[in-house]
Design a protein around this motif. Structure first.
Motif, PDB file in Angstrom:
ATOM      1  N   GLU A  49       0.823  -1.200   0.000  1.00  0.00           N
ATOM      2  CA  GLU A  49       0.000   0.000   0.000  1.00  0.00           C
ATOM      3  C   GLU A  49       0.862   1.256   0.000  1.00  0.00           C
ATOM      4  OE1 GLU A  49      -2.533  -0.288   3.420  1.00  0.00           O
ATOM      5  OE2 GLU A  49      -4.077  -1.374   2.296  1.00  0.00           O
ATOM      6  N   CYS A  50       0.259   2.340  -0.452  1.00  0.00           N
ATOM      7  CA  CYS A  50       0.852   3.666  -0.351  1.00  0.00           C
ATOM      8  C   CYS A  50      -0.299   4.648  -0.308  1.00  0.00           C
ATOM      9  CB  CYS A  50       1.773   3.947  -1.533  1.00  0.00           C
ATOM     10  SG  CYS A  50       0.921   4.106  -3.124  1.00  0.00           S
ATOM     11  N   THR A  51       0.005   5.918  -0.166  1.00  0.00           N
ATOM     12  CA  THR A  51      -1.041   6.924  -0.306  1.00  0.00           C
ATOM     13  C   THR A  51      -0.869   7.610  -1.653  1.00  0.00           C
ATOM     14  OG1 THR A  51       0.243   8.675   0.782  1.00  0.00           O
ATOM     15  CG2 THR A  51      -1.183   7.315   2.178  1.00  0.00           C
ATOM     16  N   VAL A  52      -1.974   7.837  -2.314  1.00  0.00           N
ATOM     17  CA  VAL A  52      -1.998   8.559  -3.580  1.00  0.00           C
ATOM     18  C   VAL A  52      -2.844   9.814  -3.350  1.00  0.00           C
ATOM     19  CG1 VAL A  52      -2.684   8.532  -6.002  1.00  0.00           C
ATOM     20  CG2 VAL A  52      -1.732   6.469  -4.951  1.00  0.00           C
ATOM     21  N   ASN A  53      -2.194  10.968  -3.391  1.00  0.00           N
ATOM     22  CA  ASN A  53      -2.852  12.237  -3.072  1.00  0.00           C
ATOM     23  C   ASN A  53      -3.543  12.171  -1.717  1.00  0.00           C
ATOM     24  OD1 ASN A  53      -2.060  13.142  -5.641  1.00  0.00           O
ATOM     25  ND2 ASN A  53      -3.956  12.368  -6.563  1.00  0.00           N
ATOM     26  N   GLY A  54      -2.875  11.473  -0.771  1.00  0.00           N
ATOM     27  CA  GLY A  54      -3.381  11.375   0.590  1.00  0.00           C
ATOM     28  C   GLY A  54      -4.343  10.234   0.841  1.00  0.00           C
ATOM     29  N   GLU A  55      -4.773   9.511  -0.195  1.00  0.00           N
ATOM     30  CA  GLU A  55      -5.719   8.402  -0.036  1.00  0.00           C
ATOM     31  C   GLU A  55      -4.976   7.076  -0.122  1.00  0.00           C
ATOM     32  OE1 GLU A  55      -9.594   6.440  -2.322  1.00  0.00           O
ATOM     33  OE2 GLU A  55      -8.812   8.411  -2.932  1.00  0.00           O
ATOM     34  N   ARG A  56      -5.209   6.189   0.868  1.00  0.00           N
ATOM     35  CA  ARG A  56      -4.504   4.913   0.902  1.00  0.00           C
ATOM     36  C   ARG A  56      -5.076   3.971  -0.160  1.00  0.00           C
ATOM     37  NH1 ARG A  56      -0.822   2.759   3.871  1.00  0.00           N
ATOM     38  NH2 ARG A  56      -0.833   4.612   5.207  1.00  0.00           N
ATOM     39  N   VAL A  57      -4.153   3.387  -0.956  1.00  0.00           N
ATOM     40  CA  VAL A  57      -4.559   2.491  -2.043  1.00  0.00           C
ATOM     41  C   VAL A  57      -3.600   1.320  -2.102  1.00  0.00           C
ATOM     42  CG1 VAL A  57      -5.496   4.413  -3.401  1.00  0.00           C
ATOM     43  CG2 VAL A  57      -3.160   3.637  -3.812  1.00  0.00           C
ATOM     44  N   ASN A  58      -4.025   0.252  -2.802  1.00  0.00           N
ATOM     45  CA  ASN A  58      -3.117  -0.837  -3.129  1.00  0.00           C
ATOM     46  C   ASN A  58      -2.271  -0.398  -4.322  1.00  0.00           C
ATOM     47  OD1 ASN A  58      -2.658  -3.427  -5.023  1.00  0.00           O
ATOM     48  ND2 ASN A  58      -2.500  -4.003  -2.873  1.00  0.00           N
ATOM     49  N   LEU A  59      -0.961  -0.441  -4.168  1.00  0.00           N
ATOM     50  CA  LEU A  59      -0.074   0.101  -5.193  1.00  0.00           C
ATOM     51  C   LEU A  59      -0.169  -0.674  -6.502  1.00  0.00           C
ATOM     52  CD1 LEU A  59       2.145   1.999  -6.151  1.00  0.00           C
ATOM     53  CD2 LEU A  59       3.815   0.496  -5.037  1.00  0.00           C
ATOM     54  N   ALA A  60      -0.193  -1.998  -6.447  1.00  0.00           N
ATOM     55  CA  ALA A  60      -0.241  -2.795  -7.673  1.00  0.00           C
ATOM     56  C   ALA A  60      -1.503  -2.492  -8.473  1.00  0.00           C
ATOM     57  CB  ALA A  60      -0.165  -4.284  -7.341  1.00  0.00           C
ATOM     58  N   LYS A  61      -2.629  -2.373  -7.787  1.00  0.00           N
ATOM     59  CA  LYS A  61      -3.873  -2.086  -8.492  1.00  0.00           C
ATOM     60  C   LYS A  61      -3.878  -0.652  -9.026  1.00  0.00           C
ATOM     61  CE  LYS A  61      -6.534  -5.577  -6.015  1.00  0.00           C
ATOM     62  NZ  LYS A  61      -7.631  -5.868  -5.070  1.00  0.00           N
ATOM     63  N   TYR A  62      -3.264   0.255  -8.288  1.00  0.00           N
ATOM     64  CA  TYR A  62      -3.145   1.616  -8.787  1.00  0.00           C
ATOM     65  C   TYR A  62      -2.337   1.640 -10.080  1.00  0.00           C
ATOM     66  CZ  TYR A  62      -1.314   6.318  -9.350  1.00  0.00           C
ATOM     67  OH  TYR A  62      -0.946   7.523  -9.876  1.00  0.00           O
ATOM     68  N   LEU A  63      -1.224   0.926 -10.105  1.00  0.00           N
ATOM     69  CA  LEU A  63      -0.394   0.882 -11.308  1.00  0.00           C
ATOM     70  C   LEU A  63      -1.154   0.256 -12.472  1.00  0.00           C
ATOM     71  CD1 LEU A  63       2.968  -0.207  -9.650  1.00  0.00           C
ATOM     72  CD2 LEU A  63       2.415   2.064 -10.570  1.00  0.00           C
TER      73      LEU A  63
END
Length: 328
Positions: free
Chosen positions: A195-209
């Motif tokens: 996980e990471c934050t994207v613009n302050g919102e926590r997301v699953n990084l692999a799915k974000y990519l």
């Protein structure tokens, strides 16, 4: 001298007492006599006339005796890396080779800039590797040429002292820059993330990519380190398991963005090198990912020569860059 030469020619230089940094296959490095040299395994080399040469039985040699006024060779275990900067010359640089995948690799990547002298006494160099066809069957090595000892986990270093009127300039050629998009932040330092934050919102990084169409790993993350863009490349992206692995660690407190897309990887790399003046360069290395994604085998890419590596060192561990040391 930065040149691809025969093992016999390299051995003769060593017998003369010439201080060298050597890149080559494990077999080639094992054939060299003991003497004032450091070495690391890699079968990929940049040469000025023919682009990237693969699987050559020669070795790539950098003549350190022509670089500085004094060369002092050392070897450090994973728990001794703090000595690397402490024992460096006040004016010069420390040419360092670390094998991929070991504790020394990980500790250097995470801790290299912790020293107060990290940016005053430059550490430069590369991460040794193996032929990509041998992944899982062989391991990266470095060699302490004083005894010919093979090291699977540690750092071999040539501390180089420059005359007072000279200065080492460490330069990075990077075709990537941050895109004008989402800001990614991480709450743990490491080579892996779920996980990471994207613009302050926590997301699953692999799915974000996956949503960004960036699962092929060609575009790295680019971190903003006080205005300097530092790449972190993707080793693997497993969307099903939601796991991502990197070739260099991500850090807390750094704003990361995906790199701006590059239309023609090879053409862009050539363009950057065409703009680059290599005058005075005494050492250089280039990332294996640039070789792969840029399809650089056998292609002329400019006048810079050196090993193609599993990571580059310019004060800290880098990815998808070319590092050049120039003495001015």
């Amino acid at each position: 001298m930065n040149e691809l030469i025969s093992v016999a020619a390299a051995a003769e230089l060593i017998r003369r007492g010439t201080a060298l940094s050597i890149a080559g296959t494990a077999g080639a490095l094992r054939a060299l006599p003991a003497g004032p040299w450091i070495g690391g395994t890699i079968p990929y080399f940049m040469v000025s006339g023919g682009g990237v040469v693969v699987g050559d039985d020669r070795v790539f040699v950098t003549d350190l005796s022509k670089v500085g006024a004094e060369v002092r060779i050392a070897c450090y275990g994973p728990d001794e890396l703090a000595r690397l900067t402490a024992e460096a010359f006040d004016n010069g640089f420390s040419l360092t080779i670390i094998p991929a995948g070991g504790q020394a690799h990980g500790r250097f990547a995470r801790e290299a800039t912790d020293s107060a002298d990290a940016f005053l006494k430059p550490t430069v160099g590369w991460i040794s590797g193996i032929h990509l066809d041998d992944m899982g069957r062989a391991c990266a090595l470095v060699f302490d040429g004083r005894s010919g000892r093979e090291v699977e986990d540690g750092a071999v270093v040539a501390h180089i002292r420059l005359p007072d009127e000279q200065l080492a300039s460490v330069e990075i050629v990077n075709i990537f820059e941050q895109d004008d998009g989402d800001v990614l932040r991480f709450d743990q330092v490491g080579f892996e993330a779920t996980e990471c934050t994207v613009n302050g919102e926590r997301v699953n990084l692999a799915k974000y990519l996956q949503t960004r169409g960036a699962t092929d790993g060609r575009l790295p993350l680019v971190g903003d380190y006080a205005g300097a863009g530092i790449n972190v490349s993707f080793q693997s992206i497993d969307v099903d398991k939601g796991q991502v692995a990197f070739y260099a660690p991500v850090f807390t407190g750094i704003d990361y963005r995906l790199a701006r897309p590059v239309g023609d990887y090879t053409a862009e790399f050539r363009r950057r090198l065409a703009e680059y003046d290599a005058t005075g360069a005494v050492f250089s290395c280039n990332c294996i990912l640039n070789f792969l994604f840029g399809e650089l085998e056998g292609k002329a890419i400019g006048g810079v020569e050196g090993p193609v590596t599993f990571g580059e060192i310019a004060y800290q561990l880098l990815n998808q860059t070319m590092v050049v040391v120039r003495v001015q």
